[in-house]
Design a protein around this motif. Structure first.
Motif, PDB file in Angstrom:
ATOM      1  N   ARG A  98     -28.123 -32.117  10.666  1.00 52.93           N
ATOM      2  CA  ARG A  98     -26.915 -32.936  10.487  1.00 52.93           C
ATOM      3  C   ARG A  98     -25.828 -32.153   9.756  1.00 52.93           C
ATOM      4  NH1 ARG A  98     -30.989 -36.535   9.130  1.00 52.93           N
ATOM      5  NH2 ARG A  98     -30.600 -36.174   6.914  1.00 52.93           N
ATOM      6  N   ASN A  99     -24.585 -32.428  10.129  1.00 53.26           N
ATOM      7  CA  ASN A  99     -23.454 -31.862   9.409  1.00 53.26           C
ATOM      8  C   ASN A  99     -23.501 -32.368   7.969  1.00 53.26           C
ATOM      9  OD1 ASN A  99     -20.749 -31.705   8.234  1.00 53.26           O
ATOM     10  ND2 ASN A  99     -20.030 -31.152  10.281  1.00 53.26           N
ATOM     11  N   PRO A 100     -23.533 -31.470   6.977  1.00 51.18           N
ATOM     12  CA  PRO A 100     -23.693 -31.918   5.587  1.00 51.18           C
ATOM     13  C   PRO A 100     -22.487 -32.675   5.039  1.00 51.18           C
ATOM     14  CG  PRO A 100     -23.289 -29.554   5.669  1.00 51.18           C
ATOM     15  CD  PRO A 100     -23.497 -30.000   7.087  1.00 51.18           C
ATOM     16  N   ILE A 101     -21.356 -32.606   5.726  1.00 52.03           N
ATOM     17  CA  ILE A 101     -20.155 -33.293   5.257  1.00 52.03           C
ATOM     18  C   ILE A 101     -20.046 -34.702   5.832  1.00 52.03           C
ATOM     19  CG2 ILE A 101     -17.637 -33.213   5.087  1.00 52.03           C
ATOM     20  CD1 ILE A 101     -19.143 -31.033   3.523  1.00 52.03           C
ATOM     21  N   ASN A 102     -20.198 -34.817   7.157  1.00 53.97           N
ATOM     22  CA  ASN A 102     -19.990 -36.134   7.782  1.00 53.97           C
ATOM     23  C   ASN A 102     -21.274 -36.786   8.293  1.00 53.97           C
ATOM     24  OD1 ASN A 102     -20.573 -34.830  10.254  1.00 53.97           O
ATOM     25  ND2 ASN A 102     -18.405 -34.415  10.653  1.00 53.97           N
ATOM     26  N   GLY A 103     -22.397 -36.081   8.204  1.00 54.24           N
ATOM     27  CA  GLY A 103     -23.673 -36.663   8.597  1.00 54.24           C
ATOM     28  C   GLY A 103     -23.929 -36.715  10.089  1.00 54.24           C
ATOM     29  N   GLU A 104     -23.001 -36.208  10.899  1.00 50.81           N
ATOM     30  CA  GLU A 104     -23.200 -36.244  12.346  1.00 50.81           C
ATOM     31  C   GLU A 104     -24.263 -35.230  12.775  1.00 50.81           C
ATOM     32  OE1 GLU A 104     -19.494 -35.639  14.301  1.00 50.81           O
ATOM     33  OE2 GLU A 104     -18.602 -37.508  13.558  1.00 50.81           O
ATOM     34  N   THR A 105     -25.068 -35.614  13.756  1.00 50.86           N
ATOM     35  CA  THR A 105     -26.117 -34.727  14.251  1.00 50.86           C
ATOM     36  C   THR A 105     -25.512 -33.637  15.126  1.00 50.86           C
ATOM     37  OG1 THR A 105     -27.830 -36.432  14.193  1.00 50.86           O
ATOM     38  CG2 THR A 105     -28.196 -34.564  15.674  1.00 50.86           C
ATOM     39  N   VAL A 106     -25.769 -32.404  14.756  1.00 51.62           N
ATOM     40  CA  VAL A 106     -25.327 -31.252  15.539  1.00 51.62           C
ATOM     41  C   VAL A 106     -26.509 -30.668  16.307  1.00 51.62           C
ATOM     42  CG1 VAL A 106     -24.313 -28.933  15.419  1.00 51.62           C
ATOM     43  CG2 VAL A 106     -23.479 -30.753  13.901  1.00 51.62           C
ATOM     44  N   ILE A 107     -27.641 -30.597  15.640  1.00 51.09           N
ATOM     45  CA  ILE A 107     -28.885 -30.119  16.254  1.00 51.09           C
ATOM     46  C   ILE A 107     -29.932 -31.216  16.069  1.00 51.09           C
ATOM     47  CG2 ILE A 107     -30.653 -28.319  16.239  1.00 51.09           C
ATOM     48  CD1 ILE A 107     -28.491 -26.596  14.709  1.00 51.09           C
ATOM     49  N   PRO A 108     -30.563 -31.687  17.125  1.00 49.77           N
ATOM     50  CA  PRO A 108     -31.548 -32.762  16.974  1.00 49.77           C
ATOM     51  C   PRO A 108     -32.652 -32.398  15.981  1.00 49.77           C
ATOM     52  CG  PRO A 108     -31.019 -32.434  19.286  1.00 49.77           C
ATOM     53  CD  PRO A 108     -30.367 -31.307  18.537  1.00 49.77           C
ATOM     54  N   ALA A 109     -33.050 -33.373  15.177  1.00 47.38           N
ATOM     55  CA  ALA A 109     -34.063 -33.129  14.146  1.00 47.38           C
ATOM     56  C   ALA A 109     -35.361 -32.609  14.740  1.00 47.38           C
ATOM     57  CB  ALA A 109     -34.316 -34.413  13.358  1.00 47.38           C
ATOM     58  N   GLU A 110     -35.718 -33.097  15.938  1.00 43.51           N
ATOM     59  CA  GLU A 110     -36.979 -32.649  16.537  1.00 43.51           C
ATOM     60  C   GLU A 110     -36.936 -31.163  16.889  1.00 43.51           C
ATOM     61  OE1 GLU A 110     -34.718 -34.956  19.837  1.00 43.51           O
ATOM     62  OE2 GLU A 110     -35.088 -35.121  17.673  1.00 43.51           O
ATOM     63  N   VAL A 111     -35.738 -30.652  17.180  1.00 42.88           N
ATOM     64  CA  VAL A 111     -35.595 -29.219  17.450  1.00 42.88           C
ATOM     65  C   VAL A 111     -35.802 -28.428  16.163  1.00 42.88           C
ATOM     66  CG1 VAL A 111     -33.989 -27.401  18.165  1.00 42.88           C
ATOM     67  CG2 VAL A 111     -34.097 -29.558  19.444  1.00 42.88           C
ATOM     68  N   ILE A 112     -35.187 -28.876  15.080  1.00 41.81           N
ATOM     69  CA  ILE A 112     -35.356 -28.207  13.783  1.00 41.81           C
ATOM     70  C   ILE A 112     -36.832 -28.190  13.395  1.00 41.81           C
ATOM     71  CG2 ILE A 112     -34.832 -28.315  11.321  1.00 41.81           C
ATOM     72  CD1 ILE A 112     -32.391 -27.527  12.822  1.00 41.81           C
ATOM     73  N   ARG A 113     -37.506 -29.317  13.567  1.00 45.97           N
ATOM     74  CA  ARG A 113     -38.924 -29.396  13.187  1.00 45.97           C
ATOM     75  C   ARG A 113     -39.783 -28.493  14.059  1.00 45.97           C
ATOM     76  NH1 ARG A 113     -38.327 -35.803  13.274  1.00 45.97           N
ATOM     77  NH2 ARG A 113     -37.217 -36.087  11.295  1.00 45.97           N
ATOM     78  N   ARG A 114     -39.455 -28.435  15.335  1.00 48.12           N
ATOM     79  CA  ARG A 114     -40.245 -27.602  16.251  1.00 48.12           C
ATOM     80  C   ARG A 114     -40.148 -26.126  15.876  1.00 48.12           C
ATOM     81  NH1 ARG A 114     -43.419 -27.952  21.163  1.00 48.12           N
ATOM     82  NH2 ARG A 114     -43.832 -25.766  21.649  1.00 48.12           N
ATOM     83  N   VAL A 115     -38.939 -25.647  15.639  1.00 47.72           N
ATOM     84  CA  VAL A 115     -38.780 -24.216  15.386  1.00 47.72           C
ATOM     85  C   VAL A 115     -39.239 -23.819  13.984  1.00 47.72           C
ATOM     86  CG1 VAL A 115     -36.859 -24.088  17.012  1.00 47.72           C
ATOM     87  CG2 VAL A 115     -36.383 -24.353  14.586  1.00 47.72           C
ATOM     88  N   SER A 116     -39.417 -24.792  13.103  1.00 47.65           N
ATOM     89  CA  SER A 116     -39.907 -24.475  11.758  1.00 47.65           C
ATOM     90  C   SER A 116     -41.409 -24.695  11.630  1.00 47.65           C
ATOM     91  CB  SER A 116     -39.166 -25.319  10.710  1.00 47.65           C
ATOM     92  OG  SER A 116     -39.331 -26.698  10.953  1.00 47.65           O
ATOM     93  N   SER A 117     -42.064 -24.989  12.747  1.00 52.18           N
ATOM     94  CA  SER A 117     -43.518 -25.169  12.746  1.00 52.18           C
ATOM     95  C   SER A 117     -44.203 -23.863  13.125  1.00 52.18           C
ATOM     96  CB  SER A 117     -43.922 -26.263  13.745  1.00 52.18           C
ATOM     97  OG  SER A 117     -43.339 -27.502  13.397  1.00 52.18           O
ATOM     98  N   GLY A 118     -45.280 -23.543  12.436  1.00 57.88           N
ATOM     99  CA  GLY A 118     -46.003 -22.313  12.714  1.00 57.88           C
ATOM    100  C   GLY A 118     -46.738 -22.366  14.042  1.00 57.88           C
TER     101      GLY A 118
END
Length: 269
Positions: free
Chosen positions: A241-261
């Protein structure tokens, strides 16, 4: 500064130029980020995977051979079975081979991969390979008909207000804020690892005059500053999410996927 609940401190330190020019306290100095580039490459692929409007849908398990016509490896199993997840997890069997091409296009690198001998079996061992980060930068033009650098700018940087980051060294140099890389000549590090020697500025390691599709863009092409990187770190902590306005720029599931081992890099307890 205090932004939407965040307390953000960014400042320039040290010497920016070999002539002694100090870093700008305003954090406007820009510098190559090399391997920090890789995450933009992967998340851009994640955006393509999440894009339901594409005529050709892909997933993390899509086989490269079904997506990239030029793709071929010496190991026929790796050549046929390698998925997007495999190349990003560095388990194709290829060791680094870093310098097969430092200037040119991603397509030229892909054409050469078939001649590189693997050093281990497919999915047997983690071995970092820059070319497996160059390869995903081929996906935006292939799937969305947009150059990789433009795709990142349009769908990641612009929505986050990261207006300094660039893939083009010419633009960075013309800004007047590109910091030098430093080297020291005449130092025998066996005798004195902290020897001062003669300080000199390195030429920019991966010059790009502004042509999209450069082989280095996906693997190490980002040039940015502390302010934009603070925004980037906040975005990752906010799960896209954009830290200023809270809008989603990259879906959370994508962030979680790429940060998983996926691949064990160093199997040491």
């Amino acid at each position: 500064s205090r932004e939407n609940g965040w307390v953000v401190e960014t400042k320039g330190y040290g010497i920016a130029k070999v002539n002694g020019t100090k870093a700008l306290p305003s954090t406007r100095n820009i510098t190559p980020l090399t391997h920090a580039t890789n995450l933009f490459d992967i998340l851009a692929t994640g955006l393509l995977i999440s894009n339901e409007s594409l005529s050709l849908r892909i997933s993390w398990d899509t086989k490269i051979a079904s997506l990239v016509p030029e793709w071929e490896l010496m190991d026929p199993v790796a050549s046929y079975e390698s998925t997007i997840g495999d190349i990003m997890s560095h388990r194709t069997g290829l060791p680094p081979y870093d310098f097969i091409l430092q200037d040119g296009t991603v397509a030229e690198v892909i054409e050469r991969l078939r001649y590189l001998k693997p050093s281990t079996g497919f999915r047997e061992l983690w071995q970092y390979n820059n070319h497996m980060y160059s390869l995903p930068s081929y996906f935006p033009p292939l799937l969305a008909e947009i150059p990789f650098e433009t795709y990142v700018q349009k769908f990641i940087l612009a929505p986050l207000g990261m207006d300094t980051m660039t893939y083009y060294s010419k633009a960075a140099e013309e800004s007047g804020h590109l910091a030098d890389g430093f080297g020291r000549d005449g130092v025998n590090q066996t005798e004195d690892v902290f020897g001062r020697g003669q300080v000199r500025a390195y030429p920019f390691w991966a010059p790009n005059e502004g042509k999209p599709g450069h082989v280095i863009s996906g693997a190490g092409g980002v040039i940015s500053n502390a302010k934009d990187m603070a925004t980037w770190l906040q975005t990752l902590l906010e799960e896209g999410r954009n830290p200023i306005n809270g809008e989603t720029v990259i879906p959370a599931e994508v962030i979680r996927r790429v940060s998983s081992g996926i691949t064990v890099a160093s199997p040491v307890a």
